[in-house]
Every structure is written in C-alpha cells, then in structure tokens.
Design a protein around this motif. Sequence first.
Motif, short mmCIF file in Angstrom:
data_model
loop_
_atom_site.label_atom_id
_atom_site.label_comp_id
_atom_site.label_asym_id
_atom_site.label_seq_id
_atom_site.Cartn_x
_atom_site.Cartn_y
_atom_site.Cartn_z
N SER A 268 19.25 25.05 39.47
CA SER A 268 20.14 24.82 40.60
C SER A 268 19.25 25.93 41.64
O SER A 268 19.75 25.63 42.92
CB SER A 268 21.58 25.61 40.26
N ASP A 269 18.74 26.98 41.39
CA ASP A 269 17.93 28.03 42.50
C ASP A 269 17.05 26.93 43.07
O ASP A 269 16.62 27.11 44.40
CB ASP A 269 17.15 28.91 41.70
N ARG A 270 16.12 25.97 42.45
CA ARG A 270 15.53 25.02 43.18
C ARG A 270 16.04 23.87 43.93
O ARG A 270 15.76 23.49 45.16
CB ARG A 270 14.34 24.56 42.44
N TRP A 271 17.00 23.43 43.27
CA TRP A 271 17.85 22.23 43.84
C TRP A 271 19.36 22.58 43.90
O TRP A 271 19.98 22.29 42.88
CB TRP A 271 17.54 21.05 43.26
N PRO A 272 19.94 23.31 45.05
CA PRO A 272 21.19 23.54 44.82
C PRO A 272 22.09 22.49 44.59
O PRO A 272 23.25 22.82 44.01
CB PRO A 272 21.49 24.45 46.34
N ASP A 273 22.07 21.31 45.26
CA ASP A 273 22.56 20.29 44.95
C ASP A 273 22.11 19.27 43.79
O ASP A 273 21.13 18.74 44.06
CB ASP A 273 22.81 19.31 46.41
N LEU A 274 22.53 19.45 42.70
CA LEU A 274 22.19 19.04 41.51
C LEU A 274 21.96 17.39 41.64
O LEU A 274 21.30 16.86 41.03
CB LEU A 274 22.49 19.48 40.22
N SER A 275 22.92 16.80 42.20
CA SER A 275 23.20 15.54 42.23
C SER A 275 22.09 15.01 43.05
O SER A 275 21.97 13.60 43.13
CB SER A 275 24.58 15.21 42.84
N GLN A 276 21.38 15.72 44.03
CA GLN A 276 20.31 15.08 44.72
C GLN A 276 18.80 15.53 44.22
O GLN A 276 18.02 15.29 44.73
CB GLN A 276 20.54 15.54 46.18
N ALA A 277 18.82 16.25 43.14
CA ALA A 277 17.72 16.84 42.84
C ALA A 277 16.41 15.94 42.30
O ALA A 277 15.43 15.91 42.48
CB ALA A 277 17.81 17.97 41.41
N TYR A 278 17.01 14.70 41.57
CA TYR A 278 16.24 13.58 41.40
C TYR A 278 15.48 12.94 42.43
O TYR A 278 14.31 12.78 42.36
CB TYR A 278 17.04 12.85 40.42
N MET A 279 16.05 12.82 43.37
CA MET A 279 15.39 12.16 44.65
C MET A 279 14.43 13.12 45.26
O MET A 279 13.26 12.60 45.55
CB MET A 279 16.43 11.91 45.70
N SER A 280 14.69 14.42 45.26
CA SER A 280 13.66 15.32 46.00
C SER A 280 12.41 15.44 44.84
O SER A 280 11.26 15.44 45.18
CB SER A 280 14.19 16.86 45.92
N LEU A 281 12.64 15.41 43.56
CA LEU A 281 11.71 15.72 42.61
C LEU A 281 10.55 14.37 42.63
O LEU A 281 9.63 14.60 42.50
CB LEU A 281 12.13 15.93 41.13
N GLN A 282 11.29 13.08 42.49
CA GLN A 282 10.65 11.94 42.54
C GLN A 282 9.82 11.83 43.82
O GLN A 282 8.66 11.20 43.81
CB GLN A 282 11.58 10.84 42.47
#
Length: 305
Positions: free
Chosen positions: A173-187
């Motif tokens: 969560s520190d890296r991606w505060p909105d976990l629901s969007q984390a996968y999009m940022s990572l990909q």
Amino acid sequence: MSTRRVLAIDAGQSGIKVRAAAASGGDLLFPGIRTGEPLLPQLASVVAETIARTGAPPDVVVAGISGLTDANADADAMLALTAAHGVRRVVLAHDSTTSFLGALGDRRGAVVAAGTGVVTLAVGAETTARVDGWGWIMGDAGSGYWIGREALDAVMRAYDGRGPTTELTAAVSDRWPDLSQAYMSLQADPDRVRIVASFAAVVARAAVAGDAVAQDISVRAAHELAQSVRAAIAQVRTDEETFPVCAIGGVFGSAPLLEAFTADLHTGDASVRLVDPVGVGIDGVMALADLDTAHPLAAVTHRAG
C-alpha cells in the motif's frame, strides 16, 4: 593462478564487475548488461574501457555472463572484437558456471544462486546439470521475483477477503495506495520485474517479525530451492559421497528462508551438506582462464584462440 594477463568480466543485468590481473587498484564496476542490445559489443566496450583506465592490455579475456544463450556465446566473434587490443584467447560461460567455480572451485558439488532469478548447477565426476534459470515467466522458482509475486498475490487475496490478513499489505500500500489500481500500474511499468522482486526483502523482514503469511512464503520458496538442488544432484551423482552445496545470492539473506532451506535440504539425505562458499563470482570468472579442459565444466564453456 595463471601468469598470463587475464581480464575477467562478471557480467550481470544489475552491474558488471571487471578484474584485470595485470593491474592494481581493485575491481572495476560498470553499468549492467542492456538486454535489448547486442551483448558482445557491450563486453568489447568494457574491455576497451578497462584497458584505457588501467593501462594493462590483456592477452586473455574470460567472462561469466548472466543469462548467456547459445546465440550470444560466440567466442570467435568476441575474439575478433578485441583482437586489436592484443587479446589472443577468449572464454565465455554462463554465470552459473562461474558462480560454481567461485563458490566451490573445481570440485564436485552443487551451487544454487538466487537473486531476482535463480539457477542451480551441479557438477559430478563426469557431467554437469543445470536446473531452472528459466526466467520469471517460465521458472525461477524460489527466486526474489517468485517470492515478490507470492507476496503480491497474498496481499490481493487479503484485500478481496480470499486470504488471511498480512503485514505485507502495508508495504504494498505504501507503493500503491489504491490497491484496486496497483495491477494496472505494475503491468505498465517497464521495470516491473525488479519491482516485484524488491518485495522479497519485505517478505524477509515480515517473516522475522512473525507474520504467518510471510513465513509460509519463505518456507515454500526454500522448498522450491531445495527441490532444484536435489534434482540437479540426482542427474550427476554416481555414488553416495558427501555432496557439498553452496547457497549464494540475496534471497539467502533471509534468515527464516535459509533456515527452512537448510532443514529441507538435509532431510532424508545425510550425504548432502551445506557449506560456505570459498569465493565470489568474479573469482570464478578468473578461474575460467585455468580450467582444465578435462573438467566437466569445460564442456559448457565457449572458447576461441
């Protein structure tokens, strides 16, 4: 050690270390291999720059290279690229070979090197066996990437209510505060493999702190690594003599993982024994210059000159 003027290159994606036997001042460091560009011209450039910085032209160039493929293992081409500098002989090898020589020298045994990726190499009396090292999509079980991927999976399971809560969620969560969007940022991130692997350190800290999810990931990673060692040894062993094993790389900096790996490795086979390495990768690259052509590892090196 050879009296020839040897230049050794330990080439990885995160950095390149060079040791010039005829020069003083210690090892030199260069940026890592650029995987999207031709390999051999990069190594030839390192040779040229090393000579410029040390004033010590070599007559032998030896290199241990991360992820070396048959298509890139053209020692004749490397010799042609460096001959103008006085190089008369070239030896190229996969870094699993040089990691082995650095850790165990020229004796029998097995070395598992686990960082972002992982590869295991076993050497017997007559043969060698490489296990895994098949990259983050098809393999690298127990590697830093594998551990990081398991951590992210566990965090998203907890987020969905499909799995237990874990301290790992805070770091993600520190890296991606909105976990629901984390996968999009990572990909979408071109550095995603390194980012995923960076969570292996988070897992190690959480496992030490007692997080059950992190401890489970560590134990499963340890089992994967021990399985690879056993598979490699089984392919080369011809007797029941004690088989030394070295575990090297950042993944083994996790105390819970190392403890689980050691226990798993020793279970049911008293002839397999974890030992400390005698040296590091660049030491193994230097050893290529003097590797006996009758040694099993000579069959997996590429030579010219």
